[in-house]
Design an enzyme around this catalytic site. Structure first.
Site, PDB file in Angstrom:
ATOM      1  N   CYS A  10      72.522  18.158  71.061  1.00  0.00           N
ATOM      2  CA  CYS A  10      71.921  17.470  72.426  1.00  0.00           C
ATOM      3  C   CYS A  10      70.213  17.772  72.589  1.00  0.00           C
ATOM      4  O   CYS A  10      70.379  19.349  72.174  1.00  0.00           O
ATOM      5  CB  CYS A  10      73.313  17.574  73.075  1.00  0.00           C
ATOM      6  SG  CYS A  10      72.954  18.765  74.267  1.00  0.00           S
TER       7      CYS A  10
ATOM      8  N   HIS B  74      78.453  27.038  73.019  1.00  0.00           N
ATOM      9  CA  HIS B  74      79.911  27.242  72.269  1.00  0.00           C
ATOM     10  C   HIS B  74      79.942  27.016  70.743  1.00  0.00           C
ATOM     11  O   HIS B  74      80.068  26.655  70.700  1.00  0.00           O
ATOM     12  CB  HIS B  74      80.955  26.607  72.863  1.00  0.00           C
ATOM     13  CG  HIS B  74      80.831  27.252  74.830  1.00  0.00           C
ATOM     14  ND1 HIS B  74      81.248  25.643  75.259  1.00  0.00           N
ATOM     15  CD2 HIS B  74      81.264  27.998  74.976  1.00  0.00           C
ATOM     16  CE1 HIS B  74      81.873  26.458  76.265  1.00  0.00           C
ATOM     17  NE2 HIS B  74      81.734  28.184  75.900  1.00  0.00           N
TER      18      HIS B  74
ATOM     19  N   GLU C 235      80.482  24.644  83.002  1.00  0.00           N
ATOM     20  CA  GLU C 235      79.556  23.698  83.848  1.00  0.00           C
ATOM     21  C   GLU C 235      80.120  23.821  85.707  1.00  0.00           C
ATOM     22  O   GLU C 235      79.636  23.908  86.068  1.00  0.00           O
ATOM     23  CB  GLU C 235      79.202  22.483  83.896  1.00  0.00           C
ATOM     24  CG  GLU C 235      78.416  21.615  83.886  1.00  0.00           C
ATOM     25  CD  GLU C 235      78.742  19.896  83.300  1.00  0.00           C
ATOM     26  OE1 GLU C 235      79.249  20.251  82.355  1.00  0.00           O
ATOM     27  OE2 GLU C 235      78.732  18.774  83.858  1.00  0.00           O
TER      28      GLU C 235
ATOM     29  N   THR D 208      79.973  17.032  82.710  1.00  0.00           N
ATOM     30  CA  THR D 208      79.292  15.501  82.381  1.00  0.00           C
ATOM     31  C   THR D 208      79.880  15.115  80.440  1.00  0.00           C
ATOM     32  O   THR D 208      79.609  14.570  79.669  1.00  0.00           O
ATOM     33  CB  THR D 208      77.758  16.040  81.215  1.00  0.00           C
ATOM     34  OG1 THR D 208      78.206  17.789  81.559  1.00  0.00           O
ATOM     35  CG2 THR D 208      76.449  16.258  82.890  1.00  0.00           C
TER      36      THR D 208
ATOM     37  N   SER E 298      83.850  24.584  72.896  1.00  0.00           N
ATOM     38  CA  SER E 298      83.211  23.971  73.320  1.00  0.00           C
ATOM     39  C   SER E 298      84.019  22.586  73.523  1.00  0.00           C
ATOM     40  O   SER E 298      84.722  21.811  72.865  1.00  0.00           O
ATOM     41  CB  SER E 298      82.170  23.235  71.804  1.00  0.00           C
ATOM     42  OG  SER E 298      81.528  22.224  71.865  1.00  0.00           O
ATOM     43  N   SER E 299      84.340  22.628  74.970  1.00  0.00           N
ATOM     44  CA  SER E 299      84.680  20.909  75.602  1.00  0.00           C
ATOM     45  C   SER E 299      84.183  19.236  75.319  1.00  0.00           C
ATOM     46  O   SER E 299      85.119  19.182  74.073  1.00  0.00           O
ATOM     47  CB  SER E 299      84.362  21.297  76.325  1.00  0.00           C
ATOM     48  OG  SER E 299      83.423  20.823  77.604  1.00  0.00           O
TER      49      SER E 299
ATOM     50  N   SER F  32      76.974  21.642  70.423  1.00  0.00           N
ATOM     51  CA  SER F  32      76.408  22.485  70.531  1.00  0.00           C
ATOM     52  C   SER F  32      76.543  23.085  68.559  1.00  0.00           C
ATOM     53  O   SER F  32      76.288  24.165  68.523  1.00  0.00           O
ATOM     54  CB  SER F  32      77.035  23.528  71.008  1.00  0.00           C
ATOM     55  OG  SER F  32      79.039  23.428  70.624  1.00  0.00           O
TER      56      SER F  32
HETATM   57  S1  SF4 Z   1      74.367  17.047  79.723  1.00  0.00           S
HETATM   58 FE1  SF4 Z   1      75.574  18.404  78.259  1.00  0.00          FE
HETATM   59  S2  SF4 Z   1      75.787  17.576  76.415  1.00  0.00           S
HETATM   60 FE2  SF4 Z   1      74.446  15.663  78.031  1.00  0.00          FE
HETATM   61  S3  SF4 Z   1      72.274  16.460  76.833  1.00  0.00           S
HETATM   62 FE3  SF4 Z   1      72.998  18.212  78.890  1.00  0.00          FE
HETATM   63  S4  SF4 Z   1      73.886  19.840  77.435  1.00  0.00           S
HETATM   64 FE4  SF4 Z   1      74.055  18.487  75.649  1.00  0.00          FE
END
Ligand code: SF4
Length: 276
Positions: free
Chosen positions: A13, A41, A126, A161, A217-218, A260
């Protein structure tokens, strides 16, 4: 010949790509370079960075004074940043802008006396970073934990998130029943939702789903749970070498990957599936 279909979108992402790019830019700049915990992760990415001199610190005191450190996309607690700064560490902030937005929301409401309810995994980096910004908070990971809360008049509800939209809605409804004035902030990342939606849709069209990504990695784990919802065979692998033999019997297989997971690992899994 097997049909192998990749879910779109899947893999890296924006936030993860940005954090990796920051590390890549710093490699070879002179100072010792650290990350606090794995930058993402994904074991394979971590091993690659380690082979190029990027060092992993578990706590700020592991970081040599005067070196550089890239904060991962999940962000960290303010208290950890302070400990790093007190050691003269140059901090390069790889916190995803979307997670930063959650930080600002919590700081604003907590500063105005709000109690903060966070939906997420309390052991996840997070969530620790979110909780560290609230003067008073509770972290819940299930509806039954939310049921046990007593909410003050000023309450903010916010989430990690990567939670599923159905989990968010279930806990939100419980909190609103307890306190209709609860301020609701849905911070589920669109990248997460789009990946979940793509897996949900693809798993209705294939016989089996393969989810690629780190065990820690969740968001990858949630993609795997989403794939299982349609009662088809699904597996979670880190690399092509882990593909289970049962996949031989399926002629149409879907593939997705956590935020990831690098493209080359996804490509290798798809190649291996074609040759089964
Ligand atoms: S919040 Fe998490 S999943 Fe969304 S862009 Fe950022 S790092 Fe990636």
């Amino acid at each position: 010949m097997k049909e192998i279909i990749k879910a779109e979108p899947c893999g890296f992402c924006m936030g993860v790509r940005r954090a990796i790019d920051l590390v890549e830019k710093e490699i070879g700049q002179g100072e010792d370079l650290f990350t606090l915990g794995p930058i993402i992760h994904n074991r394979q990415v971590q091993e690659n960075l380690a082979s190029r001199g990027v060092r992993l610190a578990d706590i700020p005191e592991d970081v040599s004074e005067g070196s550089s450190l890239v904060i991962r996309a999940h962000g960290v607690e303010p208290e950890l940043e302070e400990r790093l700064m007190s050691r003269g560490v140059k901090i390069i902030d790889g916190t995803c802008p979307k997670v930063k937005s959650s930080h600002r929301t919590i700081e604003e409401y907590s500063g105005n006396g709000y109690f903060v309810v966070i939906l997420g995994d309390k052991n996840h980096g997070e969530v620790k970073g979110l909780a560290g910004r609230a003067d008073r908070h509770a972290v819940v990971s299930t509806a039954s934990e939310a049921e046990k809360l007593t909410l003050p008049e000023k309450t903010l509800f916010i989430c990690q998130t990567t939670v599923k939209d159905s989990e968010f809605e279930e806990v939100r409804d419980i909190l609103l029943t307890k306190n209709p004035h609860t301020v609701i902030r849905n911070m589920i990342c669109a990248a997460t939702m789009k990946r979940q939606k793509a897996v949900r849709e693809l798993s209705t069209r294939v016989e089996a789903m393969v989810i690629v990504g780190g065990r820690g990695s969740s968001n990858t784990k949630r993609l795997y749970q989403t794939a299982l919802e349609n009662d088809i065979f699904a597996c979670h692998v880190e690399t092509a070498d882990e593909l289970p033999p049962e996949l031989h019997k399926f002629s149409c297989i879907g593939v997705s990957a956590g935020a990831s997971t690098p493209d080359d690992i996804i490509d290798e899994v798809m190649e291996r599936l074609r040759s089964l």
